[in-house]
Motif scaffolding. Structure first.
Motif, PDB file in Angstrom:
ATOM      1  N   ALA A  42       0.962  -1.231   0.010  1.00 57.90           N
ATOM      2  CA  ALA A  42      -0.018   0.218   0.065  1.00 57.90           C
ATOM      3  C   ALA A  42       0.957   1.067   0.024  1.00 57.90           C
ATOM      4  O   ALA A  42       0.394   2.303  -0.543  1.00 57.90           O
ATOM      5  CB  ALA A  42      -1.016  -0.082   1.334  1.00 57.90           C
ATOM      6  N   LEU A  43       2.192   1.266   0.664  1.00 64.08           N
ATOM      7  CA  LEU A  43       2.993   2.520   0.665  1.00 64.08           C
ATOM      8  C   LEU A  43       3.466   2.852  -0.506  1.00 64.08           C
ATOM      9  O   LEU A  43       3.321   4.207  -0.710  1.00 64.08           O
ATOM     10  CB  LEU A  43       4.191   2.084   1.401  1.00 64.08           C
ATOM     11  N   PRO A  44       3.567   2.066  -1.621  1.00 63.37           N
ATOM     12  CA  PRO A  44       4.022   2.719  -2.819  1.00 63.37           C
ATOM     13  C   PRO A  44       2.880   3.444  -3.602  1.00 63.37           C
ATOM     14  O   PRO A  44       3.279   4.555  -4.187  1.00 63.37           O
ATOM     15  CB  PRO A  44       4.811   1.562  -3.773  1.00 63.37           C
ATOM     16  N   VAL A  45       1.514   2.901  -3.558  1.00 66.09           N
ATOM     17  CA  VAL A  45       0.505   3.343  -4.133  1.00 66.09           C
ATOM     18  C   VAL A  45       0.272   4.813  -3.390  1.00 66.09           C
ATOM     19  O   VAL A  45       0.203   5.664  -4.054  1.00 66.09           O
ATOM     20  CB  VAL A  45      -0.582   2.649  -3.818  1.00 66.09           C
ATOM     21  N   ALA A  46       0.339   4.683  -2.024  1.00 63.41           N
ATOM     22  CA  ALA A  46       0.095   5.828  -1.345  1.00 63.41           C
ATOM     23  C   ALA A  46       0.925   7.244  -1.632  1.00 63.41           C
ATOM     24  O   ALA A  46       0.769   8.259  -2.039  1.00 63.41           O
ATOM     25  CB  ALA A  46       0.024   5.791   0.245  1.00 63.41           C
ATOM     26  N   LEU A  47       2.249   6.677  -1.883  1.00 65.07           N
ATOM     27  CA  LEU A  47       3.430   7.861  -2.227  1.00 65.07           C
ATOM     28  C   LEU A  47       3.151   8.219  -3.623  1.00 65.07           C
ATOM     29  O   LEU A  47       3.249   9.608  -3.762  1.00 65.07           O
ATOM     30  CB  LEU A  47       4.598   6.919  -2.099  1.00 65.07           C
ATOM     31  N   ASN A  48       2.621   7.337  -4.284  1.00 65.07           N
ATOM     32  CA  ASN A  48       2.516   7.935  -5.808  1.00 65.07           C
ATOM     33  C   ASN A  48       1.400   8.632  -6.087  1.00 65.07           C
ATOM     34  O   ASN A  48       1.420   9.786  -6.501  1.00 65.07           O
ATOM     35  CB  ASN A  48       2.319   6.624  -6.847  1.00 65.07           C
ATOM     36  N   SER A  96     -17.062   4.268   6.045  1.00 64.09           N
ATOM     37  CA  SER A  96     -16.191   5.387   5.612  1.00 64.09           C
ATOM     38  C   SER A  96     -17.104   6.188   4.576  1.00 64.09           C
ATOM     39  O   SER A  96     -17.601   5.926   3.702  1.00 64.09           O
ATOM     40  CB  SER A  96     -14.877   5.227   5.033  1.00 64.09           C
ATOM     41  N   ASN A  97     -17.062   7.569   4.812  1.00 61.68           N
ATOM     42  CA  ASN A  97     -17.578   8.463   3.894  1.00 61.68           C
ATOM     43  C   ASN A  97     -16.702   9.074   2.883  1.00 61.68           C
ATOM     44  O   ASN A  97     -17.356   9.711   1.953  1.00 61.68           O
ATOM     45  CB  ASN A  97     -18.428   9.651   4.702  1.00 61.68           C
ATOM     46  N   ILE A  98     -15.691   8.433   3.052  1.00 61.33           N
ATOM     47  CA  ILE A  98     -14.856   8.889   1.977  1.00 61.33           C
ATOM     48  C   ILE A  98     -14.272   7.619   1.089  1.00 61.33           C
ATOM     49  O   ILE A  98     -14.319   6.771   1.641  1.00 61.33           O
ATOM     50  CB  ILE A  98     -13.665   9.693   2.176  1.00 61.33           C
ATOM     51  N   SER A  99     -13.653   8.057  -0.054  1.00 57.40           N
ATOM     52  CA  SER A  99     -12.991   6.876  -0.682  1.00 57.40           C
ATOM     53  C   SER A  99     -12.027   5.915  -0.012  1.00 57.40           C
ATOM     54  O   SER A  99     -11.186   6.842   0.673  1.00 57.40           O
ATOM     55  CB  SER A  99     -12.666   7.228  -2.324  1.00 57.40           C
ATOM     56  N   VAL A 100     -11.993   4.718  -0.371  1.00 52.76           N
ATOM     57  CA  VAL A 100     -11.029   3.783   0.441  1.00 52.76           C
ATOM     58  C   VAL A 100     -10.332   3.179  -0.963  1.00 52.76           C
ATOM     59  O   VAL A 100     -11.044   2.276  -1.507  1.00 52.76           O
ATOM     60  CB  VAL A 100     -11.740   2.930   1.484  1.00 52.76           C
ATOM     61  N   MET A 101      -9.191   3.112  -0.691  1.00 52.90           N
ATOM     62  CA  MET A 101      -8.458   2.248  -1.832  1.00 52.90           C
ATOM     63  C   MET A 101      -7.708   1.225  -0.884  1.00 52.90           C
ATOM     64  O   MET A 101      -6.956   1.152  -0.260  1.00 52.90           O
ATOM     65  CB  MET A 101      -7.460   2.878  -2.461  1.00 52.90           C
ATOM     66  N   VAL A 102      -8.355  -0.092  -1.137  1.00 54.12           N
ATOM     67  CA  VAL A 102      -7.708  -1.546  -0.652  1.00 54.12           C
ATOM     68  C   VAL A 102      -6.781  -2.301  -1.489  1.00 54.12           C
ATOM     69  O   VAL A 102      -7.193  -2.382  -2.539  1.00 54.12           O
ATOM     70  CB  VAL A 102      -8.887  -2.485  -0.277  1.00 54.12           C
ATOM     71  N   VAL A 103      -5.528  -2.066  -1.214  1.00 55.91           N
ATOM     72  CA  VAL A 103      -4.260  -2.561  -2.002  1.00 55.91           C
ATOM     73  C   VAL A 103      -4.163  -3.850  -1.618  1.00 55.91           C
ATOM     74  O   VAL A 103      -3.945  -4.290  -0.334  1.00 55.91           O
ATOM     75  CB  VAL A 103      -3.221  -1.657  -1.877  1.00 55.91           C
ATOM     76  N   ARG A 104      -4.161  -4.939  -2.659  1.00 56.46           N
ATOM     77  CA  ARG A 104      -3.933  -6.186  -2.560  1.00 56.46           C
ATOM     78  C   ARG A 104      -2.429  -6.630  -2.910  1.00 56.46           C
ATOM     79  O   ARG A 104      -1.981  -5.987  -3.646  1.00 56.46           O
ATOM     80  CB  ARG A 104      -4.692  -7.196  -3.290  1.00 56.46           C
ATOM     81  N   ILE A 136      -8.607   7.202   2.024  1.00 54.17           N
ATOM     82  CA  ILE A 136      -7.847   6.210   2.658  1.00 54.17           C
ATOM     83  C   ILE A 136      -7.321   5.059   2.021  1.00 54.17           C
ATOM     84  O   ILE A 136      -7.750   4.408   1.148  1.00 54.17           O
ATOM     85  CB  ILE A 136      -8.652   5.593   3.932  1.00 54.17           C
ATOM     86  N   VAL A 137      -6.034   4.805   1.885  1.00 59.62           N
ATOM     87  CA  VAL A 137      -5.129   3.795   1.193  1.00 59.62           C
ATOM     88  C   VAL A 137      -4.602   2.781   2.218  1.00 59.62           C
ATOM     89  O   VAL A 137      -4.089   3.297   3.388  1.00 59.62           O
ATOM     90  CB  VAL A 137      -4.102   4.314   0.458  1.00 59.62           C
ATOM     91  N   MET A 138      -5.345   1.617   2.180  1.00 62.01           N
ATOM     92  CA  MET A 138      -4.742   0.537   3.166  1.00 62.01           C
ATOM     93  C   MET A 138      -4.676  -0.870   2.457  1.00 62.01           C
ATOM     94  O   MET A 138      -5.170  -1.183   1.447  1.00 62.01           O
ATOM     95  CB  MET A 138      -5.968   0.510   4.348  1.00 62.01           C
ATOM     96  N   ALA A 139      -3.875  -1.490   3.025  1.00 60.45           N
ATOM     97  CA  ALA A 139      -3.643  -3.137   2.622  1.00 60.45           C
ATOM     98  C   ALA A 139      -4.811  -3.908   3.200  1.00 60.45           C
ATOM     99  O   ALA A 139      -5.417  -3.847   3.819  1.00 60.45           O
ATOM    100  CB  ALA A 139      -2.554  -3.641   3.268  1.00 60.45           C
TER     101      ALA A 139
END
Length: 142
Positions: free
Chosen positions: A20-26, A134-142, A108-111
Motif C-alpha cells: 500500500a505504501l508505494p501506491v500512497a506515495l505515488n 467510511s464516507n470517503i473513498s477507500v483504496m484497498v491494495v492487494r 484512505i489507502v490501506m492494505a
C-alpha cells in the motif's frame, strides 16, 4: 483531486503497508497531497482486559509507538512527501474512520490482509469495515 491521504499501518506487520505504501506515495506525488500515517493502539481500557496490564501500560505503549512510527517514517517516507504521524487508541477500523473525519482526509489507502486469523472470522477484516463505514473513498491494495 486528493489533498490528504490517510494510510493506517500496523508497525509489527509489514504486510499492512508493503504494497500500500508505494501506491500512497505515488498518489501523494501525483496530487501534491499530504500523507497521514496512522497506527492504532487497541483499546485495553475495558475493565476485564485492562486489569491484566500495569496502570501505566497505555502511556508507555503510546511513547513506544510514537518512537516506532517516527522511525518508520524516517526509513520509508521520502523527504519530498509532506507527512504527519498519528498514534491513536481504539478499535482499529473505527479509529481509522474517525481519524479520517478528524483530519478531513480525501482518501484512505490501506492494505488488504490475506492472513486468516480467528479475529477475521469473528469480527471481519478491518479493511472491509472501513470500506463499509467510511464516507470517503477507500483504496484497498492487494
Amino acid at each position: 483531486m486528493y489533498n490528504k491521504i490517510l494510510m493506517p499501518v500496523v508497525l509489527s506487520e509489514p504486510n499492512s503497508w508493503k504494497r500500500a505504501l508505494p501506491v500512497a506515495l505515488n498518489l501523494c506525488r501525483t496530487y501534491n497531497a499530504s500523507l497521514h500515517i496512522l497506527t492504532v493502539l487497541p483499546d485495553f481500557a475495558m475493565p476485564m482486559v485492562g486489569s491484566f496490564f500495569p496502570k501505566d501500560f497505555s502511556t508507555k505503549a503510546h511513547t513506544l509507538l510514537k518512537e516506532e512510527l517516527k522511525k518508520f517514517v524516517q526509513d520509508n517516507i521520502p523527504e519530498d512527501i509532506k507527512v504527519q504521524r498519528i498514534v491513536a487508541d481504539g478499535s482499529p477500523w473505527e479509529t481509522i474512520v474517525n481519524i479520517a473525519k478528524d483530519i478531513d482526509a480525501d482518501l484512505i489507502v490501506m492494505a488488504a490482509h490475506n492472513k486468516r486469523k480467528l479475529a477475521d472470522y469473528v469480527l471481519g477484516p478491518n479493511s472491509a469495515h472501513v470500506v463499509k463505514h467510511s464516507n470517503i473513498s477507500v483504496m484497498v491494495v492487494r
